[in-house]
Write an enzyme that holds these catalytic residues in place. Sequence first.
Site, PDB file in Angstrom:
ATOM      1  N   ASP A  64      49.554  64.629  22.896  1.00 45.19           N
ATOM      2  CA  ASP A  64      48.292  65.071  23.497  1.00 45.19           C
ATOM      3  C   ASP A  64      48.322  65.174  25.016  1.00 45.19           C
ATOM      4  O   ASP A  64      47.478  65.833  25.614  1.00 45.19           O
ATOM      5  CB  ASP A  64      47.144  64.130  23.065  1.00 45.19           C
ATOM      6  CG  ASP A  64      47.458  62.653  23.313  1.00 45.19           C
ATOM      7  OD1 ASP A  64      48.479  62.364  23.958  1.00 45.19           O
ATOM      8  OD2 ASP A  64      46.691  61.786  22.852  1.00 45.19           O
ATOM      9  N   HIS A  65      49.286  64.528  25.665  1.00 48.21           N
ATOM     10  CA  HIS A  65      49.294  64.491  27.137  1.00 48.21           C
ATOM     11  C   HIS A  65      50.060  65.656  27.761  1.00 48.21           C
ATOM     12  O   HIS A  65      49.561  66.365  28.622  1.00 48.21           O
ATOM     13  CB  HIS A  65      49.918  63.187  27.634  1.00 48.21           C
ATOM     14  CG  HIS A  65      49.004  62.000  27.606  1.00 48.21           C
ATOM     15  ND1 HIS A  65      48.464  61.502  26.446  1.00 48.21           N
ATOM     16  CD2 HIS A  65      48.542  61.207  28.597  1.00 48.21           C
ATOM     17  CE1 HIS A  65      47.702  60.450  26.736  1.00 48.21           C
ATOM     18  NE2 HIS A  65      47.728  60.256  28.034  1.00 48.21           N
ATOM     19  N   ASP A 119      48.521  53.213  24.883  1.00 45.52           N
ATOM     20  CA  ASP A 119      47.617  53.915  25.780  1.00 45.52           C
ATOM     21  C   ASP A 119      46.426  53.002  26.027  1.00 45.52           C
ATOM     22  O   ASP A 119      45.917  52.380  25.090  1.00 45.52           O
ATOM     23  CB  ASP A 119      47.151  55.236  25.155  1.00 45.52           C
ATOM     24  CG  ASP A 119      46.445  56.092  26.189  1.00 45.52           C
ATOM     25  OD1 ASP A 119      47.074  57.022  26.724  1.00 45.52           O
ATOM     26  OD2 ASP A 119      45.266  55.810  26.475  1.00 45.52           O
ATOM     27  N   ARG A 379      38.455  58.194  34.212  1.00 45.80           N
ATOM     28  CA  ARG A 379      39.093  57.721  35.456  1.00 45.80           C
ATOM     29  C   ARG A 379      38.975  58.727  36.583  1.00 45.80           C
ATOM     30  O   ARG A 379      39.133  59.929  36.349  1.00 45.80           O
ATOM     31  CB  ARG A 379      40.587  57.443  35.228  1.00 45.80           C
ATOM     32  CG  ARG A 379      40.777  56.270  34.347  1.00 45.80           C
ATOM     33  CD  ARG A 379      42.205  55.761  34.251  1.00 45.80           C
ATOM     34  NE  ARG A 379      42.133  54.515  33.511  1.00 45.80           N
ATOM     35  CZ  ARG A 379      42.974  54.126  32.571  1.00 45.80           C
ATOM     36  NH1 ARG A 379      44.023  54.870  32.278  1.00 45.80           N
ATOM     37  NH2 ARG A 379      42.785  52.994  31.950  1.00 45.80           N
ATOM     38  N   SER A 533      46.193  52.491  33.538  1.00 46.85           N
ATOM     39  CA  SER A 533      46.900  52.907  32.328  1.00 46.85           C
ATOM     40  C   SER A 533      47.850  51.841  31.804  1.00 46.85           C
ATOM     41  O   SER A 533      48.154  50.861  32.476  1.00 46.85           O
ATOM     42  CB  SER A 533      47.690  54.176  32.612  1.00 46.85           C
ATOM     43  OG  SER A 533      48.966  53.836  33.125  1.00 46.85           O
ATOM     44  N   ARG A 535      50.950  52.659  31.031  1.00 48.55           N
ATOM     45  CA  ARG A 535      52.305  53.227  31.168  1.00 48.55           C
ATOM     46  C   ARG A 535      53.311  52.167  31.608  1.00 48.55           C
ATOM     47  O   ARG A 535      53.225  51.601  32.693  1.00 48.55           O
ATOM     48  CB  ARG A 535      52.288  54.427  32.119  1.00 48.55           C
ATOM     49  CG  ARG A 535      51.888  54.121  33.532  1.00 48.55           C
ATOM     50  CD  ARG A 535      51.697  55.395  34.351  1.00 48.55           C
ATOM     51  NE  ARG A 535      50.469  56.059  33.921  1.00 48.55           N
ATOM     52  CZ  ARG A 535      49.706  56.819  34.713  1.00 48.55           C
ATOM     53  NH1 ARG A 535      50.051  57.040  35.962  1.00 48.55           N
ATOM     54  NH2 ARG A 535      48.614  57.382  34.256  1.00 48.55           N
TER      55      ARG A 535
END
Length: 637
Positions: A64-65, A119, A379, A533, A535
Amino acid sequence: MAKTVTEKILENHLVEGRLKKGEEIGIRIDQTLTQDATGTMAYLEFEAIGIPRVRTELSVCYVDHNLVQSDFKNADDHRFLQSIARKYGLYFSPPGNGISHQIHLERFGKPGRTLLGSDSHTPTGGGLGMLAIGAGGLDVAMAMAGRPFFLVMPKVYGVKLTGRLPEWVSARDVLLELLRQLSVKGGVGYVMEYFGPGVKELSVTDRAAITNFGAELGATTSVFPSDENTKKFLESQGRGSDWEELTADQGAHYDEVIEIDMSTLEPLIACPSSPDNVVKVREVAGRPVSQVLVGSCSNSSLRDLMLVSKVLDGKQVHNDVSFEINPGSRQVLENLTAQGDTLSLIRAGARIHQAGCLGCIGMGQAPATDTISLRTFPRNFPGRSGTKDDHVYLCSPEVAVASALNGCITDPRDLDAYPDFSLPLKYLPGDQRIEPPKPEGESINIIRGPNIASFPEFDPVPETWEGTVLLKTADNITTDHIMPAGAQILPLRSNIPAISEFVFNSIDLEFVQRAKMAGSGMVVGGENYGQGSSREHAALAPRYLEVRVKLVKSFARIHKANLINFGILPFTFTSPEDYDMIEQGAKVVIPDLRKGLESGAEVFVLNVAGNKFNISLDVSERHREILLAGGLLNWAR
Ligand code: MIC
Ligand code: SF4
């Protein structure tokens, strides 16, 4: 003893430790999700663990990113992920299907279950009564391998909802109000649990908009009870049998309680450049806007797009505004279209994009210089939009559409009558492209494009550590500062040597050069370091550059866990005033680091050019072993 929803789910899933606030516990994970930007690394790690098939009830691999295919990299990663899903027994959701959190809510989430996702907005599932937690890719890889997920037993923050949302005020305003009162670190160490008579006034999609955006409070997760509304939602998704009731017991104890009377709320907006910079819309009304974006995992459900479509019916957005729709999922788009609601969006001048994250993570949709962009996203960290010195405001779909019509920030209560609409009793599933797990035993080759580099090797902790302070930062540093995303950098997520060239790129263009010269380095920070995030690249890429120590006033939960996973020592100042004693460029030594880790020391000495002060290490016994080994993968091996 009377229990909260949080305690009930944790108790049912506890496999290590005891449910004592502040102690480390291990819980069983029923479901996992990954998205592509964190997923490639998570699956490389899963492969390194060496298990033939996922050991969860259900695992889904979403794309999706990284939807901007400006060269081979993203498309290669998509194929890699699809082949991984086929080989290891996961569901696969291809690009264009929508955002993981929205689809997971629609098709897979179940009350009472645990969900671990790579996520930070995984808590969206809390809208269904799941304990849905965001984590680094390696933690998700471990969960897919059937290992427990470890976390500090959270406290429970009870959010008592009363009253009913007035017209033009929606779920997003509930969370904006909480951010206004509690700030981006107000939820650290807590699960935000919603209760009270106002809960039944909110649909599951409203609730999910709240639990999703709740990530911005820094909370471990957010959760709603599972009640009749949950049942109704699951039935409308053709999944009525997945429902079970789950509510807090009468008299359950919350560590803190805050009450929100929803009937007193008015439209709110977060000003640049932090989600907690919240004011009433009427305080900033009239400021001209050049871009309005409705969508992201936060406010992109059918309810949100229907509202927008009904308001726009027969009208045109302002000529100075680029009005864009990023649907949450194919299901949303399919149902919207089946009801005839897409037409008014098209006629009004909306730019309708494929379902996905898109501009929320700087993959396109960057706003024009010195103009205001209004977004329903979660965000607005500085520069995240892709435009330097951007002016991004966060608001509800109601405020977004009103402002798109007028060309300036508008309180939607100034529009005509509130539109009348209701959600379908049965949704079209929109999941025809979701590929179910392949049967075991099929021979499947993993497709690896040239963008996929192998996982770097890291050495164990040295006896005494010596290094240089590479950077000194302020409070609330986000992982977007540490490891930026966007159209140039995001495609490098499966290649650590390549992506490490961009560490701290948005605040210090010389950081990487200095790190390479220094040999071994330390980064100093303030409060809530690493918020935002999940990440793990924000730990992995600095570690690749030999950053071995972080010394800050306080950490955000997921980032701290990621640092430990990759062998970076997460120290805090024993006395916060010592922050002023240490400057960028200083040579620093931590004597007997290894010995201290082995003996369980909680306080270490930091030598800064002859001066000495104490620094603290607040980690579990398991963390110490992981740090000694140089990271979780080394330790697990
Ligand atoms: C985000 O919203 O910041 C992201 C992009 O979804 C991240 C994950 C990532 O960096 O890949 C998140 O929220 O964890
Ligand atoms: Fe995607 Fe934005 Fe949601 Fe992150 S916050 S998952 S980038 S839509």
